[in-house]
Structure formats: structure tokens, C-alpha cells
Design a protein around this motif. Structure first.
Motif, PDB file in Angstrom:
ATOM      1  N   VAL A 270       0.849  -1.204  -0.120  1.00 49.57           N
ATOM      2  CA  VAL A 270       0.041  -0.067  -0.009  1.00 49.57           C
ATOM      3  C   VAL A 270       0.966   1.257   0.035  1.00 49.57           C
ATOM      4  O   VAL A 270       1.921   1.310   0.710  1.00 49.57           O
ATOM      5  N   GLN A 271       0.568   2.159  -0.807  1.00 48.86           N
ATOM      6  CA  GLN A 271       1.378   3.383  -1.154  1.00 48.86           C
ATOM      7  C   GLN A 271       0.234   4.700  -0.777  1.00 48.86           C
ATOM      8  O   GLN A 271      -0.514   4.800  -1.293  1.00 48.86           O
ATOM      9  N   GLY A 272       0.436   5.366   0.558  1.00 55.67           N
ATOM     10  CA  GLY A 272      -0.420   6.396   0.731  1.00 55.67           C
ATOM     11  C   GLY A 272      -0.322   7.635  -0.172  1.00 55.67           C
ATOM     12  O   GLY A 272       0.686   7.685  -0.821  1.00 55.67           O
ATOM     13  N   ILE A 273      -1.411   8.606  -0.044  1.00 52.00           N
ATOM     14  CA  ILE A 273      -1.012  10.050  -0.802  1.00 52.00           C
ATOM     15  C   ILE A 273      -1.220  10.666   0.422  1.00 52.00           C
ATOM     16  O   ILE A 273      -2.367  10.726   1.182  1.00 52.00           O
ATOM     17  N   TYR A 274      -0.153  11.845   0.456  1.00 53.52           N
ATOM     18  CA  TYR A 274      -0.085  12.697   1.512  1.00 53.52           C
ATOM     19  C   TYR A 274      -0.053  14.095   1.086  1.00 53.52           C
ATOM     20  O   TYR A 274       0.276  14.851   2.015  1.00 53.52           O
ATOM     21  N   THR A 275      -0.659  14.403  -0.234  1.00 52.60           N
ATOM     22  CA  THR A 275      -0.448  15.632  -0.560  1.00 52.60           C
ATOM     23  C   THR A 275      -1.954  15.937  -0.964  1.00 52.60           C
ATOM     24  O   THR A 275      -2.388  15.187  -1.579  1.00 52.60           O
ATOM     25  N   GLU A 276      -2.034  17.532  -0.931  1.00 47.93           N
ATOM     26  CA  GLU A 276      -3.430  17.626  -1.505  1.00 47.93           C
ATOM     27  C   GLU A 276      -3.542  17.631  -3.064  1.00 47.93           C
ATOM     28  O   GLU A 276      -2.439  18.146  -3.495  1.00 47.93           O
ATOM     29  N   ARG A 277      -4.438  17.586  -3.624  1.00 52.61           N
ATOM     30  CA  ARG A 277      -4.720  17.628  -4.953  1.00 52.61           C
ATOM     31  C   ARG A 277      -3.630  16.704  -5.849  1.00 52.61           C
ATOM     32  O   ARG A 277      -3.097  17.157  -7.000  1.00 52.61           O
ATOM     33  N   ALA A 278      -3.170  15.421  -5.185  1.00 53.84           N
ATOM     34  CA  ALA A 278      -2.131  14.959  -6.190  1.00 53.84           C
ATOM     35  C   ALA A 278      -2.473  14.306  -7.475  1.00 53.84           C
ATOM     36  O   ALA A 278      -3.565  13.835  -7.482  1.00 53.84           O
ATOM     37  N   LYS A 279      -1.846  14.587  -8.315  1.00 51.33           N
ATOM     38  CA  LYS A 279      -2.119  13.685  -9.603  1.00 51.33           C
ATOM     39  C   LYS A 279      -1.171  12.655 -10.099  1.00 51.33           C
ATOM     40  O   LYS A 279      -1.751  11.731 -10.697  1.00 51.33           O
ATOM     41  N   VAL A 280      -0.129  12.434  -9.414  1.00 50.28           N
ATOM     42  CA  VAL A 280       0.831  11.468  -9.637  1.00 50.28           C
ATOM     43  C   VAL A 280       1.629  11.049  -8.344  1.00 50.28           C
ATOM     44  O   VAL A 280       1.740  11.781  -7.493  1.00 50.28           O
ATOM     45  N   ALA A 281       1.656   9.468  -8.101  1.00 46.46           N
ATOM     46  CA  ALA A 281       2.711   9.096  -7.162  1.00 46.46           C
ATOM     47  C   ALA A 281       3.552   8.372  -7.725  1.00 46.46           C
ATOM     48  O   ALA A 281       3.505   7.512  -8.461  1.00 46.46           O
ATOM     49  N   SER A 282       4.700   8.348  -7.010  1.00 41.99           N
ATOM     50  CA  SER A 282       5.892   7.520  -7.320  1.00 41.99           C
ATOM     51  C   SER A 282       5.821   6.314  -6.315  1.00 41.99           C
ATOM     52  O   SER A 282       5.767   6.450  -4.982  1.00 41.99           O
ATOM     53  N   VAL A 283       5.754   5.095  -6.724  1.00 39.29           N
ATOM     54  CA  VAL A 283       5.501   3.891  -6.103  1.00 39.29           C
ATOM     55  C   VAL A 283       6.793   3.028  -6.386  1.00 39.29           C
ATOM     56  O   VAL A 283       6.783   2.263  -7.339  1.00 39.29           O
TER      57      VAL A 283
END
Length: 926
Positions: A729-742
Motif C-alpha cells: 500500500v502506498q499512501g497519498i499525503y499531499t493535496e490534489r495529488a495527480k501522480v504518485a511515485s511507487v
């Protein structure tokens, strides 16, 4: 009420309210730093090599290595009374555990016996002791005399170096060190002393004075971890998983990591400051060797430095050449040295070794692994009924509704405000009819009210902690003037456990469980908002000596109370805020009063991971943040992440806006509902992992490096985590995130949990992020059990059929497990459970029994079947399948099916095979 009394009560209420407001948020000046803590300041001033102790009179006694620690310049005599030598004992245990004890010699007349923490080491640990027959000797390079060597485990030896005094574990053959104590000569042990005329021992901080009747009594020493890239552990701190250096050239932190249980409102993130719990257990990990661990059983305040590179450049200390080494410095105000070395060599080995000392985690009831809804406070029975019905109206499952302090009669625990909750039994029965439960809060501060039966009885029996003058300690907390049961005393713990009987806790039912808060203990008018260090406990023990374990004993007594209430049949559920080593045996914990901020969402992951590494697999953070009002996006992201916490509870302060899942618009309700549904779908997998933790100590959620111990890219990654060995599981920790590095570790593929899309392992992927979900993947080569039918609660899902999701690896193979029992009783301890291993290899899926043969005393059976098998990553779609059950063969058709959590790639699905989970069977894919 007389006017004078009314005015006095109003004044006291206002005074308490003003004090509460003053501590409502983090105020650094309320708490001591190292320079304001004399034992820490003294210890940090010591220079490497300042220890002058030698190990002398080394013999075997009662199967242990024993020695006396004497100053180097002392001429030995027959009695040694004038210098009071320290007594050292080295004990060896199975599975690579070394125990070191150092204490004053009680025969030489110290003012009192130093405190040794009871009831943490499990009784069965003593059965693992290895009885030594002989000691080998060896002269270490550069030493003038021999040192003592004993065999510890396959491939490892323990070394007691005589001059200079040092204890370490090394690998046989190579001689490479694993872990050592006093390699830098920083060991110091301040003996208890009778106060002389004119001596000033008192210490003051702000308006509080500590009498310190036995003077300075601190202990400090250095511990080195060899072939280590990072160290982890020593919760509870709101900071990164990999511990940062606190001392040395250019370090970020100037304060040590503090272990001192404190009630810290709105704690700040990324800080070494101690909060609600303390576990003095540290784990090192490195690529070249693996993992080792160190645990100091001591409940006094502790401060620990992680030394940065070059901290000892001018010390003149010469250590054996090592590729990597991390030095740490441990300081405690009181107690003895009772330390344990764990050799590993793998991460799961170290956790198992630690658990052999402090005990395996309790197996929770099934309902406790589901979703919990909490708020300070649900106002009354009408509010409870409304919230409960709204969950059904919006098709959102939940299992537990919580009541905070306002449900009581004037903050008197074990009571109900009969104006607001006139029919508590009926209220609980209505929830129970839907398979739901209730939790009420019970804190340790007992209102000093002569009409309150709990206080009246505790006062009569002398069951309260005493102040330094010997009177019942009186401090302020939510109930106003309060006293605190002395939980160190087994008799008082037994009395407290009896308070949970249906006779004493009037209005409680079998579906009611308990929440222990404020048990650090929290004292609003005490030093650092806790109990004075010179308060007195059972056996003339000062509070300074057991402070970090007070909440542990309170948690223990409460859990035992629920077991007593059920006549030993049902498992308890008790949530505790304070924690210590061994808390895992008594229930769940959470990370305390966090805030509705993105940074607190982010730091919740390393906090929960650290608790798991140090023995507490059943933990979580308040979803949404306790303080403040989360924006809808933050709340949704927190639910999406919290669905993977081992303990999944939403909670909020009474000053926040109501935030039940349906209050943020239809779209956000849908997103939160989906997140909660994910958890309910995965409850069979989580419950299986809780059983793994119960038998092996391996945590439910894990750092990536626990599953991929040789991949350096995982060592400091605490934004992602593993749920068991199968889900990342990779969390999303910023507002309005469009891309995540996993980063997806390993050489095998990973499959998106929702779409089935395949991704390569061993690399970082830049993924487009949607509001629907956070990135989560199933590891190739694994099988996950699910339940895909949504009910009101987990209790109503018990007889629902299972789905097996099989993620094939490059060899077209996979395996996984499923554990099932009755979900509530202790009968599983007697073999009443189903435990299956599913193995797919060479085109055959086989179910194998892992449960031992039943003794006949206790059985568990189930008619539950598997209704669907989903195959991910099949390189050639099979056309049919043969299912063999009791020599019968049945043709099963195959076809595509969308995964249940969303639209994505078509997958190969076996529909309605109709095979029971309790049976042996084989499916052959053709």
C-alpha cells in the motif's frame, strides 16, 4: 446544595477548564528537555573511555556466567564492602537470545532493592534457558588478559571481555561482531545512597519539586549495532521509521529520543519527543548481514541517542574495523540493567526472539478487526440510534460504536448519565441484534467523591497510589480531584478486574467492551502533566521506577476483567493509549491525539509500522485526525489509508464539526464507503494475519524491508508498507495529488488490487492518481482470501462464501493461507479452528490442512464454501477445470469477470466451484 458549596464547585470547574485550555495544544515549556533532566545531562557529559570497570571473579553459577564489576584501580580484598561491586549475570536462551543483568549487591546494604519490572517477561521464557557447563577463554587482540567466551546459538558466541569490561555477540569463525554493550566505555551506574546531612537531592521543574529520597540512581551505556545501515524501534515518537541521528556533527536533532509516557495534546510530527508509550526495544538492519535487536527491560524514564557518523572522532577508542556500525547511547533515571540481545539474522527472527521474552500478541475477536466509529462524544441514546441507522441508510458497514467520557455520571467510570442514557442495556442489545458492539471509556483517575462506590471502596482498602508523604495521591483530571489505583499490586489489579462484572458495572452487557485512555497516567496539575516521580507504589516502589509501565498494568487489569466477566470463555477487546513492552498480550493501542493535517496522515504510517516492529501488531491512528476539521479530500485519503491499518477507527474531538461518512456530499460518501468496503472485503486476510502475529509475532503491517531485506531502496521507505506478505500500500499525503511515485520491490510482478493491471517489480513507477483509491498492489506468487458480499457488520458475514484471488508469478505459481475460527472464544487455543494453505503449482490448485489433528476436546467446523476463484497473470487462459472432492470430478466453465472493487482488466474466473474451506481438494486447470 448550599451556596458556598455551589460557588466552590464552580470555582474548581473553572480552574480545571482553564488548566485544560492551557494544555490543549503542544507547549514545549510544559515538558523537560535533556538539559533540564539532570540524569540525562550528566550522562551526555560523559566521555568515551570513562568507564573504569573490570570483570573479575568470572564463574558459572546456576547455569549462568556471573562476575563482579570492580574499578580498575581497586586492590581486591575479601569483602569489597567499601566499594560495593556490581553483580553481572549473563544468561543464554534458545534461538539466539542473550540476557545481561547488572545490579547492586543486595548483601552489601543499599538503602533499598532496586526495582525490577515484574509481569512483562512471560513465564515460559525461563523454559528456554540454556544451562552452561563451561566457559572458554580467549585473549582479544590488544588485551592484557583473557576474556570469557560461551556458545550462544548456531554460528554465534557471547563474549564477556574482562579488561576493559564489554559484552558482545559475534559470529563464529569470522569473529564479526553483531551487537555490543560498552564498546565505547560509556557505562555508568549510580548506586542508591542514604541521604547524608546537608545533602541537597531535590530537583525542581516549573512549580513541582521531586524529593528524590534515594539520590541519583541513573544508569547509562553505549550499544553498538554492526553491519547496520539503519536502526528502528523505540516507540512512541511521531517521526520517521528509520531513526535519525540525535548527536554528532551536523545532526538534525539535538535532543535524544525520549521514552517517558506523557499525555501530549496535539503532538507535533517529526520529533524525537516521547508521547504516550515507551518500548525500549531497538532493531538494526543492514544489507550485508541482516537484522539484530536490543531490549532493555526498564520502566523508568529513558533517553536514547542515535549517534551520527564521526561523533567519537576524538575519543581515542579503537574498535574492530567494520563496514558499517551504528552507535547508540542509552540513559535511564532508575532501575537495573536487564538487557536482551537478539541475533536475528532476519527481521522476522528478531521479532520472534523478542516475543519469546515478552509474549505473543493476543488474538483479537473478529469484530475488532473491522471498522470502528467513535467521537467525543455521542450525546445520548437518540444520537447513538441515529448514527447507527444512518450507516445502514448509506450502506456503510461498521462493527463498533464508541462512547467517550460524557456518557458517564459526572466522569464516574462504570456509571451512566441516566438522563442521556436511561436504557444502556437496551441500547446495546439493539446494536447487538445487527451484529454490532459498543465500547465505553474507563480511565484510571477515580473521582474523589464519598458517594461514589468505586472511590469509597478503594479508599477503605488503601488501594490508591500514595504521595511522598504516604497519603492517597490527589491529582486533577477529567473528573476533577482524583486518585489512581496502584496497579502494580496484583491484589488491586484483581479488584479492578472485578469492577467489570455485570454486577458491578450496572448497565453493561456481553457486547460491551472497553477503552483505557489517560493511563500514562495523565495528571493535569502534575509535573509534565503526569504523576510525581516520588509518589509511592506497592512495595515502596517510587513512581519514577515504574512510570512507563503504569498504563501497561492498567491495560492488563482491564483485559483480565473482561475475561473474568465472560467466565474465561470470550476474548477481551481493550484499547489502550499508554503502552509498554508486553502490551501486545492485552489488546490494541492507538497513536493518540493526532491532528487533521496531511503531515499527521503521513507520520501515522511510520508510527504504526514501528509499533508493529516492537511487538504491537494491533494498532492504528485516529482516521481524520482527532483535533481539527479535515477538508473532505484529507478525510477521504485518510479513510483510504486507514482501511489498511490493523486497528481501523475514526475519532474526533468534541470541538470539531461532526464528520460521519455521509456528511461531506454524495461523492465523498461514496469514496469513504468504498474505502470501508475494501476493509470488509479483506477481513479474512487480516484475520489470517492476526493469527500469524499471534503465533509468530510477525506484525500485520510491515516495513517493506521486512519482506525484502536485501533491497536497500526499501530500508528508509516509510510512505509505503506491506499488509502481510501479499499486499503493498502506498499512501497519498499531499493535496490534489495527480501522480504518485511507487517503488515495487522484488523481481516478480505486482497486480493493481482494483484493476488487475500488472507492474514490474524492482523499480519505481510514476502512476496517475485518482480520487477513487490509493495505490495498492498484490504481489505475484500470493493468494488472498476475500469476502465480497457486503453486510451491515463482520458478524453478519460469518457464513458468507469466500473468494480466492490468485496472483501468479513468472513460474505460474502462487500460495497463501486462510485461518478461520469462531471469531470470539478461546477455543482456538485448543485446536478449534480451520487453517488451510492454498498452493497453485503445475496447473493444480491444492488446499492443504495446516491445523493439527484435533484432540477431540474442542472442534470447529464450517460449511462455508469458496464461490469464486480469480486468476491474475495467467499466461494461457484455461478452458476448463476439474475439481476433485471425495473422488468426484466436476467440470467447471471459465470466463472473464470484472474485479469486484472497480472496472479494469478482464480476469480468468472460476465461478461457484462449491468447495468447502474445511476440506482437502484439488483443482486442475486444463
Amino acid at each position: 446544595m448550599k451556596p458556598q458549596m455551589r460557588n466552590l464547585n464552580l470555582f474548581l470547574f473553572l480552574l480545571l477548564s482553564l488548566h485544560f485550555i492551557s494544555v490543549l495544544s503542544w507547549k514545549r515549556e510544559e515538558f523537560r528537555n535533556c538539559n533540564q533532566t539532570p540524569f540525562c545531562k550528566r550522562a551526555r557529559a560523559r566521555k568515551p573511555g570513562s568507564c573504569s570497570l573490570l570483570a573479575r571473579h568470572v564463574i558459572i553459577s546456576d547455569g549462568d556466567v556471573t562476575a563482579k564489576l570492580l574499578p580498575k584501580n581497586h586492590e581486591t580484598s575479601e569483602d569489597h564492602h567499601e566499594i560495593n561491586p556490581l553483580l553481572l549475570t549473563l544468561s543464554l536462551y534458545q534461538d539466539g537470545v542473550l540476557r545481561l543483568k547488572i545490579d547492586e549487591d543486595p548483601s552489601l546494604g543499599p538503602p533499598k532493592k532496586r526495582f525490577e519490572v515484574p509481569d512483562v517477561i512471560v513465564p515460559e521464557f525461563s523454559n528456554n534457558k540454556l544451562w552452561l557447563q563451561r566457559i572458554s577463554t580467549e585473549t582479544i587482540d590488544g588485551d592484557t588478559g583473557p576474556s570469557s567466551i560461551v556458545h550462544l546459538a548456531d554460528g554465534y558466541e557471547a563474549v564477556l571481555r574482562h579488561d576493559p569490561f564489554e559484552v558482545y555477540v559475534r559470529e563464529k569463525g569470522s569473529g564479526n561482531r553483531v551487537i555490543s554493550l560498552n564498546s565505547h566505555g560509556l557505562f555508568d551506574f549510580e548506586p542508591l545512597t542514604a541521604k547524608g546531612e546537608g545533602e541537597e537531592w531535590e530537583e525542581s521543574f516549573r512549580e513541582n519539586t521531586d524529593t528524590r529520597p534515594y539520590g541519583p540512581q541513573s544508569i547509562s551505556f553505549d550499544v553498538s549495532f554492526y553491519a547496520a545501515d539503519f536502526v528502528y524501534g523505540i516507540p512512541e515518537h511521531a517521526t520517521s521509521l528509520a531513526l535519525k541521528p540525535t548527536r554528532g556533527p551536523g545532526v538534525e536533532y539535538s535532543e535524544p529520543y525520549r521514552l517517558f509516557n506523557l499525555d501530549v495534546f496535539e503532538y507535533i510530527h517529526d520529533s524525537p519527543f516521547g508521547i504516550y508509550g515507551s518500548i525500549p526495544f531497538m532493531i538494526s538492519h543492514g544489507k550485508s548481514r541482516g537484522t539484530s535487536g536490543f531490549f532493555w527491560l526498564n520502566a523508568a524514564e529513558m533517553q536514547i541517542d542515535v549517534m551520527g557518523a564521526g561523533w567519537d572522532a576524538d575519543s581515542g577508542i579503537s574498535l574492530p574495523s567494520e563496514k558499517t556500525r551504528i552507535d547508540t547511547f542509552w540513559m535511564s533515571e532508575a532501575g537495573i540493567v536487564d538487557a536482551f540481545f537478539f541475533v536475528g539474522p532476519g527481521p522476522k527472527d528478531v521479532v520472534r526472539q523478542y516475543m519469546s521474552v515478552t509474549g505473543m500478541p493476543a488474538m483479537p475477536q473478529l469484530f475488532a478487526t473491522a471498522y470502528h466509529q467513535c467521537r467525543w462524544n455521542y450525546r445520548d441514546e437518540e444520537d447513538v440510534e441515529d448514527v447507527d441507522s444512518k450507516f445502514d441508510e448509506h450502506n456503510i458497514p461498521y462493527d463498533v460504536l464508541w462512547l467517550d467520557i460524557e456518557h458517564t455520571d459526572g466522569k464516574r467510570y462504570f456509571t451512566w448519565d441516566r438522563m442521556l442514557f436511561p436504557h444502556p442495556e437496551e441500547m446495546q442489545r439493539k446494536l447487538a441484534a445487527k451484529g454490532r458492539h459498543m465500547v465505553t471509556i474507563v480511565d484510571p483517575h477515580i473521582k474523589r467523591d464519598d458517594s461514589y462506590n468505586v472511590h469509597k471502596e478503594a479508599t477503605k482498602k488503601g488501594y490508591y497510589v500514595k504521595d511522598a508523604s504516604g497519603n492517597d495521591f490527589d491529582g486533577w483530571c477529567w473528573s476533577g480531584s482524583s486518585s489512581y489505583p496502584d496497579m502494580l499490586n496484583p491484589e488491586i489489579r484483581s479488584w479492578w478486574a472485578d469492577r467489570f462484572s455485570f454486577e458491578h458495572y450496572v448497565g453493561s452487557t456481553p457486547s460491551l467492551y472497553i477503552w483505557n485512555d489517560m493511563n500514562e497516567p495523565s495528571v493535569f496539575n502534575g509535573p509534565e502533566l503526569t504523576m510525581p516521580r516520588d509518589a509511592l507504589h506497592y512495595g515502596d516502589v517510587e513512581h519514577r521506577e515504574l512510570h512507563n509501565a503504569y498504563g501497561y498494568y492498567f491495560h492488563m487489569a482491564t483485559a483480565n476483567g473482561l475475561v473474568k466477566r465472560g467466565e474465561g470463555k470470550d476474548r477481551p477487546f481493550v484499547l489502550s493509549r499508554a503502552l509498554f513492552a508486553g502490551s501486545q498480550r492485552h489488546g490494541a493501542v492507538w497513536t493518540g491525539d493526532n491532528s487533521a493535517e496531511w503531515d499527521h496522515l503521513r507520520v501515522s504510517v511510520p508510527m504504526v509500522l514501528t509499533l508493529g516492529l516492537t511487538g504491537l501488531p494491533f494498532s492504528g491512528a485516529d482516521v481524520g485526525g482527532f483535533f481539527g476539521n479535515p477538508e473532505p479530500e484529507l478525510l477521504v485519503r485518510w479513510y483510504q489509508l486507514g482501511a489498511y491499518y490493523p486497528f481501523f477507527r475514526a475519532h474526533a474531538h468534541h470541538d470539531t464539526k461532526r464528520r460521519e461518512p455521509w456528511l461531506f456530499g454524495e461523492r465523498n460518501t461514496e469514496l469513504i464507503r468504498d474505502a470501508i468496503h475494501v476493509r470488509y472485503t479483506l477481513i479474512p486476510y487480516f484475520y489470517t494475519l492476526f493469527r500469524e502475529a499471534n503465533t509468530s509475532g510477525v506484525p500485520v503491517v510491515r516495513p517493506l524491508w521486512m519482506e525484502f531485506p536485501s533491497e536497500e531502496a526499501t530500508f528508509s521507505n516509510d510512505e509505503a508498507f506491506m499488509v502481510g506478505n501479499s499486499i503493498l500500500v502506498q499512501g497519498i499525503y499531499t493535496e490534489r495529488a495527480k501522480v504518485a511515485s511507487v517503488y515495487l520491490p522484488g523481481r516478480q510482478s505486482w497486480y493493481d488490487l482494483r484493476t488487475g493491471t500488472s507492474y514490474r517489480g524492482g523499480m519505481t513507477h510514476k502512476l496517475t492518481v485518482s480520487e477513487d483509491t490509493i495505490p495498492a498492489f498484490q504481489r505475484a506468487g500470493t493468494i488472498i482470501p476475500r469476502k465480497d458480499r457486503f453486510r451491515r457488520s463482520s458478524t453478519q458475514m460469518v457464513n458468507d462464501p469466500f473468494t480466492l484471488v490468485i496472483a501468479l508469478n513468472s513460474s505460474q505459481a502462487a500460495e497463501g493461507e486462510l485461518y478461520v475460527d469462531d471469531g470470539k472464544s478461546f477455543e482456538f487455543e485448543h485446536g478449534a479452528y480451520i487453517h488451510r494453505r492454498f498452493v497453485l503449482s503445475d496447473g493444480k490448485l491444492t488446499s492443504v490442512n495446516l491445523a493439527p489433528a484435533s484432540s477431540g476436546k474442542s472442534r470447529f467446523s464450517s460449511e462455508t464454501v469458496i464461490e469464486r476463484i480469480i486468476l491474475l497473470g495467467h499466461t494461457h487462459s484455461p478452458k476448463s477445470a476439474l475439481i476433485e472432492v471425495t473422488n468426484q470430478k466436476v467440470d467447471i466453465g471459465l470466463g472473464p469477470l470484472w474485479l469486484q472493487w472497480g472496472r479494469g482488466s478482464a480476469v480468468v474466473t472460476v465461478r461457484k466451484p462449491g468447495i468447502r474451506i474445511a476440506d482437502d481438494w484439488t483443482i486442475k486447470f486444463l
